[in-house]
Design a protein around this motif. Structure first.
Motif, PDB file in Angstrom:
ATOM      1  N   UNK A   1      57.535  27.434  65.799  1.00 21.69           N
ATOM      2  CA  UNK A   1      56.347  27.141  66.603  1.00 21.69           C
ATOM      3  C   UNK A   1      55.999  28.398  67.366  1.00 21.69           C
ATOM      4  N   UNK A   2      54.712  28.676  67.499  1.00 22.12           N
ATOM      5  CA  UNK A   2      54.293  29.872  68.229  1.00 22.12           C
ATOM      6  C   UNK A   2      53.124  29.561  69.144  1.00 22.12           C
ATOM      7  N   UNK A   3      53.013  30.377  70.184  1.00 28.05           N
ATOM      8  CA  UNK A   3      51.875  30.360  71.103  1.00 28.05           C
ATOM      9  C   UNK A   3      51.719  29.014  71.784  1.00 28.05           C
ATOM     10  N   UNK A   4      50.587  28.821  72.416  1.00 29.72           N
ATOM     11  CA  UNK A   4      50.301  27.586  73.119  1.00 29.72           C
ATOM     12  C   UNK A   4      48.810  27.427  73.250  1.00 29.72           C
ATOM     13  N   UNK A   5      48.398  26.285  73.738  1.00 29.06           N
ATOM     14  CA  UNK A   5      46.973  26.037  73.910  1.00 29.06           C
ATOM     15  C   UNK A   5      46.254  26.019  72.580  1.00 29.06           C
ATOM     16  N   UNK A   6      45.094  26.626  72.533  1.00 29.32           N
ATOM     17  CA  UNK A   6      44.255  26.599  71.334  1.00 29.32           C
ATOM     18  C   UNK A   6      44.865  27.406  70.193  1.00 29.32           C
ATOM     19  N   UNK A   7      45.731  28.367  70.508  1.00 32.44           N
ATOM     20  CA  UNK A   7      46.320  29.235  69.482  1.00 32.44           C
ATOM     21  C   UNK A   7      47.647  28.730  68.947  1.00 32.44           C
ATOM     22  N   UNK A   8      48.021  27.508  69.258  1.00 34.11           N
ATOM     23  CA  UNK A   8      49.332  26.986  68.859  1.00 34.11           C
ATOM     24  C   UNK A   8      49.424  26.850  67.336  1.00 34.11           C
ATOM     25  N   UNK A   9      50.504  27.403  66.767  1.00 35.35           N
ATOM     26  CA  UNK A   9      50.706  27.321  65.328  1.00 35.35           C
ATOM     27  C   UNK A   9      52.097  26.786  65.020  1.00 35.35           C
ATOM     28  N   UNK A  10      52.214  26.160  63.844  1.00 35.17           N
ATOM     29  CA  UNK A  10      53.520  25.757  63.328  1.00 35.17           C
ATOM     30  C   UNK A  10      53.659  26.322  61.918  1.00 35.17           C
ATOM     31  N   UNK A  11      54.872  26.729  61.574  1.00 35.25           N
ATOM     32  CA  UNK A  11      55.172  27.183  60.221  1.00 35.25           C
ATOM     33  C   UNK A  11      55.935  26.063  59.532  1.00 35.25           C
ATOM     34  N   UNK A  12      55.390  25.587  58.417  1.00 34.96           N
ATOM     35  CA  UNK A  12      55.979  24.468  57.688  1.00 34.96           C
ATOM     36  C   UNK A  12      56.475  24.979  56.343  1.00 34.96           C
ATOM     37  N   UNK A  13      57.723  24.637  56.017  1.00 32.98           N
ATOM     38  CA  UNK A  13      58.349  25.104  54.770  1.00 32.98           C
ATOM     39  C   UNK A  13      58.687  23.921  53.875  1.00 32.98           C
ATOM     40  N   UNK A  14      58.357  24.054  52.602  1.00 36.37           N
ATOM     41  CA  UNK A  14      58.778  23.061  51.621  1.00 36.37           C
ATOM     42  C   UNK A  14      59.177  23.789  50.349  1.00 36.37           C
ATOM     43  N   UNK A  15      59.932  23.118  49.496  1.00 38.17           N
ATOM     44  CA  UNK A  15      60.320  23.689  48.212  1.00 38.17           C
ATOM     45  C   UNK A  15      59.502  22.974  47.152  1.00 38.17           C
ATOM     46  N   UNK A  16      58.716  23.744  46.403  1.00 42.53           N
ATOM     47  CA  UNK A  16      57.849  23.193  45.371  1.00 42.53           C
ATOM     48  C   UNK A  16      58.200  23.843  44.042  1.00 42.53           C
ATOM     49  N   UNK A  17      58.634  23.027  43.095  1.00 47.30           N
ATOM     50  CA  UNK A  17      59.047  23.481  41.767  1.00 47.30           C
ATOM     51  C   UNK A  17      60.075  24.608  41.845  1.00 47.30           C
ATOM     52  N   UNK A  18      61.033  24.435  42.758  1.00 42.46           N
ATOM     53  CA  UNK A  18      62.121  25.392  42.884  1.00 42.46           C
ATOM     54  C   UNK A  18      61.795  26.643  43.669  1.00 42.46           C
ATOM     55  N   UNK A  19      60.580  26.743  44.201  1.00 43.68           N
ATOM     56  CA  UNK A  19      60.166  27.925  44.956  1.00 43.68           C
ATOM     57  C   UNK A  19      59.855  27.494  46.384  1.00 43.68           C
TER      58      UNK A  19
END
Length: 120
Positions: free
Chosen positions: A52-70
């Motif tokens: 998770x980064x930043x706050x307020x309007x600039x808040x972002x999340x990095x989401x990771x998944x494995x798709x077809x082994x990658x």
């Protein structure tokens, strides 16, 4: 009224109020608006929040998944109009703020214990 107050008041109009509490380690399903031709559809993207980064309007999340082994990671700007919805499916029990070590792990080693003390 100075410039920072003006900026904050404009940002406040665009902040979403319907977002759940998202923590690092949670498994989330993000509904992303995709434009195909002249139509829009919502494509779900499900994975583990590794940062998770930043706050307020600039808040972002990095989401990771494995798709077809990658391993695939996407960074979502939470208050963006392209984000239709964010749903927390599972709470994860982790002890650090950034889970970048999951990139080096494969298969069952990437599992995160479930946390039951925070409601969904």
């Amino acid at each position: 009224m100075n410039a920072q107050e003006i900026i904050r008041s404009i940002e406040a109009e665009h902040l979403k109020s319907n977002l759940p509490d998202i923590y690092v380690g949670d498994t989330v399903k993000v509904g992303v608006k995709i434009k195909e031709g002249d139509k829009y559809r919502v494509q779900p993207y499900e994975g583990v929040v590794i940062a998770k980064r930043n706050g307020g309007i600039n808040e972002t999340i990095t989401v990771r998944k494995v798709f077809q082994g990658v391993g695939v990671e996407r960074v979502f700007l939470l208050h963006s109009p392209r984000i239709e919805s964010v749903k927390v499916l599972r709470r994860g029990k982790v002890r650090r703020a950034k889970l970048y070590y999951l990139r080096d792990r494969v298969g069952k080693a990437t599992r995160i214990k479930q946390r039951f003390d925070r409601p969904l």
